[in-house]
Design a protein around this motif. Structure first.
Motif, PDB file in Angstrom:
ATOM      1  N   ARG A 200       0.831  -1.218   0.000  1.00  0.00           N
ATOM      2  CA  ARG A 200       0.000   0.000   0.000  1.00  0.00           C
ATOM      3  C   ARG A 200       0.860   1.260   0.000  1.00  0.00           C
ATOM      4  NH1 ARG A 200      -3.535  -3.260   3.397  1.00  0.00           N
ATOM      5  NH2 ARG A 200      -2.393  -2.551   5.251  1.00  0.00           N
ATOM      6  N   GLU A 201       2.022   1.198   0.623  1.00  0.00           N
ATOM      7  CA  GLU A 201       2.899   2.367   0.685  1.00  0.00           C
ATOM      8  C   GLU A 201       3.635   2.621  -0.628  1.00  0.00           C
ATOM      9  OE1 GLU A 201       5.474   1.608   3.964  1.00  0.00           O
ATOM     10  OE2 GLU A 201       4.006   2.246   5.477  1.00  0.00           O
ATOM     11  N   HIS A 202       3.974   1.540  -1.346  1.00  0.00           N
ATOM     12  CA  HIS A 202       4.868   1.697  -2.501  1.00  0.00           C
ATOM     13  C   HIS A 202       4.310   1.206  -3.837  1.00  0.00           C
ATOM     14  CE1 HIS A 202       8.285   2.688   0.138  1.00  0.00           C
ATOM     15  NE2 HIS A 202       7.825   1.743   0.943  1.00  0.00           N
ATOM     16  N   PHE A 203       3.274   0.375  -3.815  1.00  0.00           N
ATOM     17  CA  PHE A 203       2.883  -0.290  -5.064  1.00  0.00           C
ATOM     18  C   PHE A 203       1.430  -0.118  -5.484  1.00  0.00           C
ATOM     19  CE2 PHE A 203       6.667  -2.524  -3.715  1.00  0.00           C
ATOM     20  CZ  PHE A 203       7.342  -2.766  -4.904  1.00  0.00           C
ATOM     21  N   ALA A 204       0.497  -0.073  -4.539  1.00  0.00           N
ATOM     22  CA  ALA A 204      -0.911  -0.154  -4.930  1.00  0.00           C
ATOM     23  C   ALA A 204      -1.818   0.653  -4.018  1.00  0.00           C
ATOM     24  CB  ALA A 204      -1.372  -1.613  -4.940  1.00  0.00           C
ATOM     25  N   ASN A 205      -2.913   1.122  -4.591  1.00  0.00           N
ATOM     26  CA  ASN A 205      -3.926   1.814  -3.789  1.00  0.00           C
ATOM     27  C   ASN A 205      -4.744   0.829  -2.952  1.00  0.00           C
ATOM     28  OD1 ASN A 205      -3.303   4.392  -4.916  1.00  0.00           O
ATOM     29  ND2 ASN A 205      -4.430   3.815  -6.751  1.00  0.00           N
ATOM     30  N   ARG A 206      -4.940  -0.372  -3.504  1.00  0.00           N
ATOM     31  CA  ARG A 206      -5.713  -1.395  -2.804  1.00  0.00           C
ATOM     32  C   ARG A 206      -4.976  -2.723  -2.867  1.00  0.00           C
ATOM     33  NH1 ARG A 206     -11.403  -2.098  -5.195  1.00  0.00           N
ATOM     34  NH2 ARG A 206     -11.626  -3.412  -3.336  1.00  0.00           N
ATOM     35  N   VAL A 207      -5.125  -3.524  -1.794  1.00  0.00           N
ATOM     36  CA  VAL A 207      -4.502  -4.855  -1.734  1.00  0.00           C
ATOM     37  C   VAL A 207      -5.533  -5.847  -1.201  1.00  0.00           C
ATOM     38  CG1 VAL A 207      -2.696  -6.286  -0.709  1.00  0.00           C
ATOM     39  CG2 VAL A 207      -2.206  -3.897  -1.316  1.00  0.00           C
ATOM     40  N   THR A 208      -5.715  -6.940  -1.923  1.00  0.00           N
ATOM     41  CA  THR A 208      -6.550  -8.046  -1.449  1.00  0.00           C
ATOM     42  C   THR A 208      -5.645  -9.198  -1.068  1.00  0.00           C
ATOM     43  OG1 THR A 208      -8.514  -7.461  -2.734  1.00  0.00           O
ATOM     44  CG2 THR A 208      -8.288  -9.767  -2.091  1.00  0.00           C
ATOM     45  N   LYS A 209      -5.855  -9.756   0.134  1.00  0.00           N
ATOM     46  CA  LYS A 209      -5.013 -10.841   0.630  1.00  0.00           C
ATOM     47  C   LYS A 209      -5.735 -12.179   0.473  1.00  0.00           C
ATOM     48  CE  LYS A 209      -4.909  -8.641   4.506  1.00  0.00           C
ATOM     49  NZ  LYS A 209      -4.711  -8.332   5.935  1.00  0.00           N
ATOM     50  N   ALA A 210      -4.996 -13.188   0.022  1.00  0.00           N
ATOM     51  CA  ALA A 210      -5.567 -14.533  -0.128  1.00  0.00           C
ATOM     52  C   ALA A 210      -4.515 -15.571   0.211  1.00  0.00           C
ATOM     53  CB  ALA A 210      -6.089 -14.747  -1.546  1.00  0.00           C
ATOM     54  N   CYS A 211      -4.954 -16.684   0.794  1.00  0.00           N
ATOM     55  CA  CYS A 211      -4.034 -17.763   1.144  1.00  0.00           C
ATOM     56  C   CYS A 211      -4.766 -19.095   1.022  1.00  0.00           C
ATOM     57  CB  CYS A 211      -3.478 -17.580   2.555  1.00  0.00           C
ATOM     58  SG  CYS A 211      -4.734 -17.488   3.840  1.00  0.00           S
ATOM     59  N   ILE A 212      -4.018 -20.164   1.076  1.00  0.00           N
ATOM     60  CA  ILE A 212      -4.634 -21.481   0.975  1.00  0.00           C
ATOM     61  C   ILE A 212      -5.382 -21.826   2.261  1.00  0.00           C
ATOM     62  CG2 ILE A 212      -4.210 -23.949   0.605  1.00  0.00           C
ATOM     63  CD1 ILE A 212      -1.675 -23.120  -0.909  1.00  0.00           C
ATOM     64  N   ALA A 213      -4.753 -21.550   3.402  1.00  0.00           N
ATOM     65  CA  ALA A 213      -5.369 -21.889   4.682  1.00  0.00           C
ATOM     66  C   ALA A 213      -5.068 -20.816   5.711  1.00  0.00           C
ATOM     67  CB  ALA A 213      -4.856 -23.236   5.173  1.00  0.00           C
ATOM     68  N   LYS A 214      -5.954 -20.677   6.681  1.00  0.00           N
ATOM     69  CA  LYS A 214      -5.700 -19.728   7.759  1.00  0.00           C
ATOM     70  C   LYS A 214      -6.247 -20.260   9.079  1.00  0.00           C
ATOM     71  CE  LYS A 214      -9.791 -16.719   7.140  1.00  0.00           C
ATOM     72  NZ  LYS A 214     -10.231 -15.340   6.874  1.00  0.00           N
ATOM     73  N   THR A 215      -5.622 -19.794  10.155  1.00  0.00           N
ATOM     74  CA  THR A 215      -6.043 -20.152  11.501  1.00  0.00           C
ATOM     75  C   THR A 215      -7.011 -19.096  12.017  1.00  0.00           C
ATOM     76  OG1 THR A 215      -3.914 -21.207  11.934  1.00  0.00           O
ATOM     77  CG2 THR A 215      -5.239 -20.609  13.848  1.00  0.00           C
ATOM     78  N   ILE A 216      -8.095 -19.548  12.632  1.00  0.00           N
ATOM     79  CA  ILE A 216      -9.061 -18.627  13.221  1.00  0.00           C
ATOM     80  C   ILE A 216      -9.009 -18.747  14.739  1.00  0.00           C
ATOM     81  CG2 ILE A 216     -11.519 -18.131  13.524  1.00  0.00           C
ATOM     82  CD1 ILE A 216     -10.526 -17.124  10.918  1.00  0.00           C
ATOM     83  N   VAL A 217      -8.819 -17.627  15.417  1.00  0.00           N
ATOM     84  CA  VAL A 217      -8.774 -17.595  16.873  1.00  0.00           C
ATOM     85  C   VAL A 217     -10.164 -17.275  17.411  1.00  0.00           C
ATOM     86  CG1 VAL A 217      -7.729 -16.490  18.899  1.00  0.00           C
ATOM     87  CG2 VAL A 217      -6.382 -16.816  16.810  1.00  0.00           C
ATOM     88  N   PRO A 218     -10.673 -18.059  18.377  1.00  0.00           N
ATOM     89  CA  PRO A 218     -12.005 -17.764  18.934  1.00  0.00           C
ATOM     90  C   PRO A 218     -12.062 -16.365  19.525  1.00  0.00           C
ATOM     91  CG  PRO A 218     -11.211 -19.908  19.671  1.00  0.00           C
ATOM     92  CD  PRO A 218     -10.048 -19.233  19.009  1.00  0.00           C
ATOM     93  N   LYS A 219     -13.148 -15.662  19.259  1.00  0.00           N
ATOM     94  CA  LYS A 219     -13.317 -14.332  19.853  1.00  0.00           C
ATOM     95  C   LYS A 219     -13.646 -14.452  21.331  1.00  0.00           C
ATOM     96  CE  LYS A 219     -14.899 -12.014  15.638  1.00  0.00           C
ATOM     97  NZ  LYS A 219     -16.018 -11.272  14.997  1.00  0.00           N
ATOM     98  N   LYS A 220     -13.065 -13.549  22.121  1.00  0.00           N
ATOM     99  CA  LYS A 220     -13.328 -13.570  23.560  1.00  0.00           C
ATOM    100  C   LYS A 220     -14.727 -13.045  23.853  1.00  0.00           C
ATOM    101  CE  LYS A 220      -8.473 -12.931  24.854  1.00  0.00           C
ATOM    102  NZ  LYS A 220      -7.510 -12.063  25.595  1.00  0.00           N
ATOM    103  N   LYS A 221     -15.434 -13.775  24.684  1.00  0.00           N
ATOM    104  CA  LYS A 221     -16.783 -13.350  25.064  1.00  0.00           C
ATOM    105  C   LYS A 221     -16.685 -12.312  26.189  1.00  0.00           C
ATOM    106  CE  LYS A 221     -18.974 -17.740  23.884  1.00  0.00           C
ATOM    107  NZ  LYS A 221     -19.813 -18.863  24.371  1.00  0.00           N
ATOM    108  N   LEU A 222     -17.457 -11.255  26.001  1.00  0.00           N
ATOM    109  CA  LEU A 222     -17.462 -10.183  27.000  1.00  0.00           C
ATOM    110  C   LEU A 222     -18.325 -10.557  28.185  1.00  0.00           C
ATOM    111  CD1 LEU A 222     -17.789  -7.118  24.576  1.00  0.00           C
ATOM    112  CD2 LEU A 222     -15.726  -8.040  25.625  1.00  0.00           C
TER     113      LEU A 222
END
Length: 222
Positions: A200-222
């Motif tokens: 974003r700083e040097h190459f593009a106005n917008r960036v979309t991120k994609a990957c094969i797999a990702k880890t999801i962390v459970p959201k903390k309950k308030l």
């Protein structure tokens, strides 16, 4: 579907049974792959292909089951051109990422010492596969300077370790409108976000991120 009798392709999931050339998963493992792709996010209850929890990174499946970890290991160390192109098509078509939206594609570069050791940068070759299949130009935009391997670090350690480690190279005089940034696995999001910041700083106005797999962390309950 045809089987290549001279150079048979092993199943991408089990690595044992022979699979057709145009669908590198054996009949025995199709159900395993279907279960993996249908797993739902622990926060939003959506499958990985439509989950954009936390940082909106698009992915093919979640990195938590035994099958997912086997697949990523094979992708990192045993993927050939057929596998790369097959996974590239799965990612784009399953997540709904439209290749026509992007001016170019780039990738998260591997640590130079790790690439020298293995002779392989999985994210770079994966980005090349997407480029070949969909005709998107590929850009070599960054280099990683130092830092520890991220594997054994905590979330806080990863964020600290990666800060300022990615440096731009071959920056254009005028920014692209929209780039697609590719990686294999997102664990905490620190690496992908550090690279997206450089873009974003040097190459593009917008960036979309994609990957094969990702880890999801459970959201903390308030």
């Amino acid at each position: 579907m045809k089987l290549n009798q001279f150079y048979p392709q092993r199943c991408f999931v089990c690595g044992y049974h022979v699979a057709p050339d145009d669908f590198p998963i054996c009949i025995r493992c199709i159900a395993r792959m279907q279960r993996l792709l249908s797993e739902r996010c622990i926060n939003c209850n959506k499958p990985a292909s439509s989950c954009i929890c936390e940082d909106k990174t698009r992915c093919l499946f979640f990195y938590k089951s035994i099958t997912s970890k086997i697949l990523i290991h094979r992708f990192k160390y045993r993927a050939d051109r057929r596998i790369l192109r097959f996974v590239a098509q799965m990612l784009i078509e399953t997540t709904g990422v439209n290749p026509k939206r992007f001016d170019a594609i780039t990738y998260v570069p591997r640590l130079p010492r790790n690439e020298r050791k293995s002779g392989y940068d999985q994210s770079k070759w994966f980005a090349k596969a997407i480029s070949e299949v969909y005709g998107i130009p590929i850009l070599d935009t960054m280099v990683r300077k130092g830092g520890k391997d991220q594997k054994m670090l905590s979330r806080e350690e990863r964020i600290k370790n990666i800060r300022g480690r990615y440096k731009p190279k071959n920056a254009p005089t005028e920014k692209y409108n929209h780039l697609l940034l590719i990686d294999d696995v997102q664990t905490t999001g620190a690496t992908l976000e550090a690279c997206a910041k450089v873009l974003r700083e040097h190459f593009a106005n917008r960036v979309t991120k994609a990957c094969i797999a990702k880890t999801i962390v459970p959201k903390k309950k308030l």
